[in-house]
Each structure stands twice: as structure tokens, then as C-alpha cells.
Design a protein around this motif. Structure first.
Motif, short mmCIF file in Angstrom:
data_model
loop_
_atom_site.label_atom_id
_atom_site.label_comp_id
_atom_site.label_asym_id
_atom_site.label_seq_id
_atom_site.Cartn_x
_atom_site.Cartn_y
_atom_site.Cartn_z
N THR A 9 0.83 -1.21 0.00
CA THR A 9 0.00 0.00 0.00
C THR A 9 0.86 1.25 0.00
N TYR A 10 1.87 1.28 0.87
CA TYR A 10 2.75 2.45 0.95
C TYR A 10 3.57 2.64 -0.32
N LYS A 48 2.65 1.76 -3.35
CA LYS A 48 1.74 2.28 -4.38
C LYS A 48 1.48 3.76 -4.19
N LYS A 49 1.48 4.20 -2.92
CA LYS A 49 1.23 5.61 -2.64
C LYS A 49 2.44 6.48 -3.00
N TYR A 77 5.70 6.22 -1.32
CA TYR A 77 6.69 6.40 -0.26
C TYR A 77 7.98 5.67 -0.64
N GLN A 126 -6.26 12.58 8.05
CA GLN A 126 -5.13 11.72 7.74
C GLN A 126 -4.39 11.26 8.99
N ASP A 140 1.66 8.65 9.19
CA ASP A 140 1.84 8.52 7.74
C ASP A 140 2.36 9.82 7.12
N GLU A 143 2.54 14.37 1.16
CA GLU A 143 2.68 14.91 -0.20
C GLU A 143 4.10 15.44 -0.42
#
Length: 285
Positions: A133-134, A136-137, A139, A200, A204, A269
Motif C-alpha cells: 500500500t505504501y 503504491k502511494k 513512499y 489523515q 503517515d 505529499e
């Protein structure tokens, strides 16, 4: 419930759904009438919701009992009270509406439930999912490794709190706030505001060094708690402050050497933007 909210209208299948952000609860609250109207394709969603609400009350449904009423802009432009539900309540209510549009939500709930069962039997699955997941985001792998370590440290701390009789929910939140204030000189809420966050997850949106110090604060709290064995909530608060101060001292020492503040306004971001930047390749003349 705090009255300081952002009024927002979101679209669901081209239908307008009113929602309010509660700064104190850190939750979105959605208009139940709007959601029910979309799912039921009703020409009179208020009447549909009244009947459904009464039926659920008669059945002893706690979700309906726990629904709040907030003032939201009505069709005539005036602020009028309407029933609202947070995300968790809304997902439960959706299951009570006989609508083909509700199926994606039900499937999602079933999938999440199955994943939780899998993760209970094999904790490594949750870490693998988190890693993917991270990634794909966007990071970096270095950041992800620290983030996954922080999850382990947090789990050890909450296990220790359970052992000391600390209740999950509000008491967890209070102790977490004490730890954060002790090392970062900011409450969790102020820290999130500093980074421009709302719903959020704070961790993270931490830099690698922020994560490391937060882990040090939580790991220190765990070890102190194991030694001192606090038997009241007030004593747990005192231990949380002690653990946080260990990391707070480390933070100040690093800042004195580097001349830079560790507690940063950077959020996810910014972190991902920095990760994806590539140095320009110099070419010869």
C-alpha cells in the motif's frame, strides 16, 4: 460535538451529499437523508428515512440511537437540523437499505472482514499489505521500513497498556497525546494542524526522523511501564510523560547540533514529492 466544521458537498453518482468535518472528533459526518435518497431512489427521502429509522429503532438498532442531528444547508438555503452519521455508522446503515447500489459497500465490508481474519492468523500478511500500500502511494522503501517498525513498537505499547487496564479509545488517545506533547511539544491535534492534516494519519505524514523519535518515545514508555507497573490511569499518564520526555531530550540534542527543527510541517505529499525528485544528469560540452 464541536460546532467548528467545514461545510462540504460531495458527489455520489452525480447526487449531492452534504457532509461536515468535526475538528474535535476528527471525523466526517454525512447527511443520512442524502445517502438514503441516493440508495433508495426515493422521491421523498425524508419520509423514507423516517420509516427506516423507526423500524431500526423498534429492532433495537444502536446505530440509529447514536446518530446525531446537525444543522446543514437545506434546499431553501436555510440551516436546518438533519440526522448525520460518521463513516462507520453510515456503512452499517447502508446494509439496511434494500438497494443494488449498496452492494459495493457490502462487498467491501466482507472483504475487509476477511482480511482482518487473515491478519489475525498470520500477522505477516498485514505487514505485506501495508508495504504494498505504501509503495503504491509513492513512499520510499527507507521510509516504509521505519513506518512498519513504528507499527510494531506501537503494538508493544498498546499490549502493555492492555496489561495495565488502560481502555482502548479515549484513554489510548489521552496517553498518546501526553507522549506526543512530551517529545514534540505539540498535542496530536496541534501537530496535525501544523502539517495541514485533517483526517489523515499523523504517522503517515511524519519524516523519517520524526518517526524514529516517536518510536523512541513509545518504546521508552513501554519499558518504563513494564518496570513501574502503573495500576491507575493517572500513573499511566505519568509514565507516558516520562517516556515522551526521553525522546524530547534526544530531539533537543539533535536540534542543537544541526540547528534545524525536527518537528516539521512536511506531510506525505511533500515526502513523496521529495522521493520522486531525481538529480539532473550533467552532460559534458
Amino acid at each position: 460535538m464541536s460546532e467548528k466544521r467545514d461545510n462540504t458537498i460531495v458527489l455520489f453518482n452525480q447526487s449531492r451529499i452534504r457532509r461536515h468535518w468535526d475538528d474535535e472528533q476528527e471525523k466526517w459526518y454525512f447527511s443520512v437523508v442524502d445517502v438514503v435518497g441516493v440508495l433508495a431512489d426515493s422521491t421523498n427521502p425524508q419520509a423514507y428515512w423516517r420509516k427506516l429509522k423507526q423500524r431500526l429503532k423498534d429492532e433495537g438498532n444502536e446505530t440509529v440511537t447514536n446518530c446525531h442531528a446537525l444543522k446543514m444547508p437545506a434546499k431553501d438555503g436555510k440551516m436546518r437540523l438533519t440526522d448525520v452519521a460518521d463513516t462507520e455508522q453510515l456503512l452499517r446503515l447502508i446494509q439496511s437499505v434494500p438497494s443494488p447500489k449498496a452492494e459495493p459497500f457490502k462487498l467491501w465490508l466482507a472483504k475487509v472482514g476477511y482480511q482482518r481474519i487473515e491478519e489475525t492468523e498470520d500477522p505477516e500478511i498485514s505487514f505485506d499489505r501495508a508495504m504494498q500500500t505504501y509503495l503504491k502511494k509513492g513512499y520510499s522503501k527507507e521510509w516504509i521500513n521505519q513506518r512498519l517498525k513504528s507499527i510494531e513498537v506501537r503494538k508493544e505499547l498498546t499490549d502493555e497498556w492492555d496489561e495495565r487496564g488502560v481502555k482502548e479509545g479515549l484513554e489510548y488517545a489521552i496517553l498518546t497525546d501526553e507522549i506526543t506533547k512530551a517529545w514534540a511539544d505539540k498535542s496530536v491535534k496541534d501537530y496535525k494542524r501544523f502539517k495541514g492534516l485533517k483526517k489523515q494519519n499523523l504517522r503517515d505524514n511524519m519524516t523519517t526522523l520524526e518517526l524514529v523519535l516517536n518510536m523512541l518515545a513509545e518504546a521508552s514508555t513501554t519499558e518504563i511501564s513494564k518496570k513501574q507497573k502503573p495500576d491507575t490511569f493517572d500513573k499511566n499518564v505519568n509514565v507516558a510523560r516520562k517516556g515522551g520526555r526521553v525522546a524530547g531530550t534526544a530531539r533537543k540534542q539533535i536540534e542543537s547540533q544541526t540547528g534545524e527543527n525536527i518537528v516539521s510541517p512536511k506531510n506525505a505529499e511533500d515526502l513523496m514529492l521529495s522521493h520522486h525528485k531525481r538529480p539532473e544528469i550533467e552532460t559534458g560540452d
